[in-house]
Design an enzyme around this catalytic site. Structure first.
Site, short mmCIF file in Angstrom:
data_model
loop_
_atom_site.label_atom_id
_atom_site.label_comp_id
_atom_site.label_asym_id
_atom_site.label_seq_id
_atom_site.Cartn_x
_atom_site.Cartn_y
_atom_site.Cartn_z
N ASN A 146 82.52 42.10 63.26
CA ASN A 146 83.69 42.49 62.39
C ASN A 146 84.75 43.73 62.54
OD1 ASN A 146 81.81 43.68 60.98
ND2 ASN A 146 82.55 43.02 58.99
N GLU A 170 72.88 48.19 56.99
CA GLU A 170 74.49 48.02 56.46
C GLU A 170 74.47 46.36 56.31
OE1 GLU A 170 76.31 49.94 54.83
OE2 GLU A 170 76.05 52.11 55.60
N CYS A 187 82.20 42.95 54.84
CA CYS A 187 81.15 43.04 54.20
C CYS A 187 81.42 43.17 52.67
CB CYS A 187 80.21 43.89 54.83
SG CYS A 187 80.83 45.56 55.01
N GLU A 220 76.13 55.26 55.17
CA GLU A 220 76.80 56.12 56.33
C GLU A 220 77.89 56.96 55.74
OE1 GLU A 220 77.72 52.29 58.73
OE2 GLU A 220 76.35 53.03 60.01
P1 NAD Z 1 74.16 39.06 62.26
O1 NAD Z 1 73.10 39.53 61.42
O2 NAD Z 1 74.18 37.80 62.81
O3 NAD Z 1 74.20 40.04 63.68
C1 NAD Z 1 74.18 41.54 63.71
C2 NAD Z 1 73.82 42.13 64.79
O4 NAD Z 1 72.36 42.08 64.95
C3 NAD Z 1 74.14 41.50 65.97
O5 NAD Z 1 74.44 42.60 67.12
C4 NAD Z 1 73.08 40.61 66.55
O6 NAD Z 1 72.83 40.49 68.01
C5 NAD Z 1 71.84 41.60 66.25
N1 NAD Z 1 70.75 40.80 65.82
C6 NAD Z 1 70.44 39.58 65.47
N2 NAD Z 1 69.05 39.21 65.40
C7 NAD Z 1 68.47 40.28 65.73
C8 NAD Z 1 66.94 40.79 65.72
N3 NAD Z 1 66.03 39.80 65.52
N4 NAD Z 1 66.73 41.85 65.94
C9 NAD Z 1 67.68 43.07 66.33
N5 NAD Z 1 68.91 42.55 66.21
C10 NAD Z 1 69.32 41.32 66.09
O7 NAD Z 1 75.53 39.69 61.87
P2 NAD Z 1 77.36 39.28 62.27
O8 NAD Z 1 77.39 37.69 62.18
O9 NAD Z 1 77.48 39.75 63.61
O10 NAD Z 1 78.00 40.02 61.26
C11 NAD Z 1 78.17 39.75 59.91
C12 NAD Z 1 77.56 40.26 58.76
O11 NAD Z 1 77.36 41.64 59.07
C13 NAD Z 1 77.78 39.99 57.58
O12 NAD Z 1 76.74 39.44 56.70
C14 NAD Z 1 78.54 41.01 57.08
O13 NAD Z 1 78.42 41.25 55.45
C15 NAD Z 1 77.53 42.16 57.73
N6 NAD Z 1 78.31 43.54 57.74
C16 NAD Z 1 77.80 44.17 56.83
C17 NAD Z 1 78.44 45.60 57.11
C18 NAD Z 1 77.98 46.68 56.11
O14 NAD Z 1 78.51 48.02 56.37
N7 NAD Z 1 77.42 46.50 55.00
C19 NAD Z 1 79.69 45.83 57.91
C20 NAD Z 1 80.08 44.81 58.56
C21 NAD Z 1 79.42 43.43 58.52
#
Ligand code: NAD
Length: 481
Positions: A152, A249, A283, A455
Site C-alpha cells: 500500500n 507492523e 493499515c 517505527e
Molecule cells: P501480506 O501480509 O500479504 O504481505 C506482506 C509482505 O509479506 C509481502 O512482501 C509478502 O510477500 C510477504 N510475505 C508473505 N508471506 C510471507 C512469509 N511466509 N514469510 C516472509 N514474508 C512473507 O500483506 P499485504 O497484502 O501486502 O499488505 C496489506 C496488509 O499490510 C494489511 O493487513 C495492512 O494492514 C498491513 N499493513 C500494515 C502497516 C503497518 O504499518 N502496521 C502498514 C501497511 C500495511
C-alpha cells in the site's frame, strides 16, 4: 513496458538479474496494463544479497554517525528533487492517485531519511557510577536486517525501514511486496547516488517464499515486516526460531469515535480520510466509525453528500481523488465484503458498486452491529462501517473488543473526555480531533495482534540498535579462592 527497471534486484550497489527466478509482472491497476516484468529471487540471489550486506556492514558501523547522516540527508534531497518521477512510478505501481503520491509517499520517505540522518549523531550511552568501579553502555547496530514490505505504501515502507537501519549502522536486505516491486529499486538507486557504500541497501524481489528465505538466514539479526496479521504470525514464528529481533507492523480494524459534541464537519472529513484515502488500503484506517446516537442523522447526511462528490478516475490525472484497488484479487475481496455486509443486514448508505476494472466505489454502511463480519475483519478497501453508541463506557468497551490494536481516533470538543477515552483505548496510535497523520517524529506501531515494536520517532532507536554494557573494574579483583 513503461516502468521496466534495469533489472529485478539491486545488490552490492548494482542491478542484478537472474532469469532462472520465476517471472512475474507489475500492473498499472487503473487499466491492468503490464508495466514491468521481473524475476523472483533465486537462492543464489538471496545468498548474494546477504553476503553483500554482511560484507559491508562492519565498515559502515565504524563510520562516524554524522558521516552516515550526511549520505542519508543527500538521499533525502534527491528524493525531493525527483518527487514527481517517484510519485508517477508509485501511482503506476499502486494505482493510488497522483494527487496523493505527490504529497504522501516519496515525501514521507524523505522525511524519514532526514529525521534519522539528524538523529544518528545524537545517540549516546549511559555512564553508571558503581562506587570504586563504573559501567557504561554503548548503542551498537544489530548487523544485517531484513525488511519485508506491503503493497500500500511501497517506497514509504522501504524508507521507513532503511532510514533508521542505515542511520544507526546496520545493513538492510529489503523485499518489497511482489504486487508493487518497483519503487524500492528507485530508492536503492538514490541511496547509492547519494554515496551509500555498496551492499548496505539491497533489494530482492519475490513473494512469501523469498521473504521466508530472508527471515531464515542465519546472518539476519532483525526482521521488520509490514504486512497482514496472518503473515505476521508466520514471520514472527520463523524469526523466533533464530532468536531474531522483530518489528511487526500489521493490520487493524481501528475505531473512530465521534461524540455528540464533536465538530461534525471535521469528524466527517476525518472518517472519509480514514476510510477512502489510498482507496481504503491503509493499515490504520478507522473502519469502525462509532457515532453518538444524537448526531447520527446529521453525520450520515454530511457523509453521504461528501462521499458522493469523490472524484474517481485516472490516477495519473491530478484532479482524481480516488483510484482503483491495487489488484483484481483485492477488488474482488472487497466486493465480497460488501456483499457480506448487505447479506448481514447492514444498510448501504452510498457506494457498493464496482464501476469496472479494479475500481470499487467509496462505500458507507450504516446500522452496522459489532458482530457483523464487516465490523470485525480488516477489509483493506474503501468500506466504512458506521455504528451507533449511547455512552462513553459502552463505546470504549466495544472499540476495544477486537484482536487488533493499531490505531484509534476520538472526536470531541471536551478535551478532558478526549484524554480520558484515549487513555483507555487499546491502540498503538491515537488521534484526538485528527486522523491518520503519521509524522516521522511520532512513534508508530500497534498493540495486540496489530504488532510489536515501533517505527519512527525516538522509539525506533530501540529497534535498530542494541545495548552493550561495559563494566570497568578499577581495583583489585575480590576473588574468594
Ligand atoms: P501480506 O501480509 O500479504 O504481505 C506482506 C509482505 O509479506 C509481502 O512482501 C509478502 O510477500 C510477504 N510475505 C508473505 N508471506 C510471507 C512469509 N511466509 N514469510 C516472509 N514474508 C512473507 O500483506 P499485504 O497484502 O501486502 O499488505 C496489506 C496488509 O499490510 C494489511 O493487513 C495492512 O494492514 C498491513 N499493513 C500494515 C502497516 C503497518 O504499518 N502496521 C502498514 C501497511 C500495511
Amino acid at each position: 513496458m513503461r516502468a521496466q527497471p534495469k533489472a529485478s534486484h539491486f545488490i552490492g550497489g548494482v542491478y542484478v538479474e537472474d532469469d532462472a527466478g520465476a517471472a512475474f509482472h507489475s500492473h498499472y491497476p487503473a487499466t491492468g496494463e503490464v508495466i514491468a516484468k521481473l524475476h523472483s529471487a533465486t537462492p543464489a540471489i538471496v545468498e548474494r544479497a546477504m553476503a553483500a550486506a554482511a560484507d559491508a556492514q562492519a565498515d559502515w558501523a565504524a563510520r562516524l554517525p554524522v558521516e552516515r547522516g550526511r549520505i542519508l540527508q543527500r538521499a533525502a534531497q534527491i528524493m525531493r528533487d525527483r518527487n514527481r518521477d517517484l510519485s508517477e512510478l508509485e501511482t503506476l505501481d499502486t494505482g493510488k492517485p497522483l494527487q496523493e503520491t505527490l504529497v504522501a509517499d516519496a515525501a514521507s520517505g524523505a522525511d524519514a531519511l532526514e529525521y534519522f540522518a539528524g538523529f544518528a549523531p545524537t545517540v549516546t550511552g549511559q555512564t553508571i557510577a558503581l562506587g570504586r568501579d563504573m559501567a557504561y553502555t554503548l548503542r551498537e547496530p544489530l548487523g544485517v536486517c531484513a525488511g519485508i514490505g506491503a503493497w500500500n505504501y511501497p517506497i514509504q515502507i522501504a524508507a521507513w525501514k532503511a532510514a533508521p537501519a542505515l542511520a544507526f549502522g546496520n545493513a538492510l536486505v529489503f523485499k518489497p511486496s511482489e504486487v508493487t516491486p518497483l519503487s524500492a529499486l528507485a530508492l536503492a538507486e538514490i541511496l547509492h547516488e547519494a554515496g551509500l557504500p555498496a551492499g548496505l541497501f539491497n533489494v530482492v524481489q519475490g513473494a512469501g517464499d523469498v521473504g521466508a528465505a530472508l527471515v531464515g538466514d542465519s546472518r539476519v539479526a532483525k526482521v521488520s515486516l509490514t504486512g497482514s496479521v496472518p503473515t505476521g504470525r508466520k514471520v514472527y514464528a520463523q524469526a523466533a526460531e533464530g532468536i531474531r529481533a522483530v518489528t511487526m507492523e500489521l493490520g487493524g480494524k481501528s475505531p473512530l469515535i465521534v461524540f455528540e459534541d464533536a465538530d461534525l464537519d471535521n469528524a466527517v472529513g476525518a472518517a472519509m480520510l480514514g476510510n477512502f484515502y489510498s482507496s481504503g488500503q491503509i493499515c490504520t484506517n478507522g473502519t469502525r466509525v462509532f457515532v453518538a446516537r444524537s448526531v447520527l442523522g446529521p453525520f450520515l447526511e454530511k457523509l453521504a453528500a461528501r462521499t458522493g462528490r469523490i472524484v474517481m478516475g485516472d490516477p495519473l490525472d491530478e484532479a482524481t481523488q480516488m483510484g482503483p484497488l491495487v489488484s483484481a484479487a483485492q477488488a474482488e475481496r472487497v466486493m465480497g465484503y460488501i456483499a457480506r455486509g448487505i447479506a448481514e443486514g447492514a444498510r448501504l448508505v452510498c457506494g457498493g458498486n464496482a464501476p469496472g476494472g479494479w475500481f470499487v466505489e467509496p462505500t458507507v454502511f450504516a446500522d452496522v452491529t459489532d458482530d457483523m463480519v464487516i465490523a470485525r475483519e480488516e477489509i483493506f478497501g474503501p468500506v466504512m462501517s458506521v455504528l451507533v453508541f449511547d455512552d462513553e463506557d459502552e463505546v470504549i468497551a466495544r472499540a476495544n473488543a477486537t484482536e487488533y490494536g493499531l490505531a484509534a481516533g476520538v472526536f470531541t470538543r471536551d478535551l478532558t473526555r478526549a484524554h480520558r477515552v484515549v487513555g483507555r483505548l487499546q491502540a498503538g496510535t491515537c488521534w484526538i480531533n485528527a486522523y491518520n497523520l503519521t509524522p516521522v517524529e511520532m512513534p508508530f506501531g500497534g498493540v495486540k495482534a496489530s504488532g510489536v515494536g515501533r517505527e519512527n520517532g525516538h522509539a525506533a532507536l530501540e529497534h535498530y540498535t542494541r545495548v552493550k554494557s561495559v563494566y570497568l573494574g578499577m581495583g583489585d579483583v575480590d576473588a574468594p579462592y
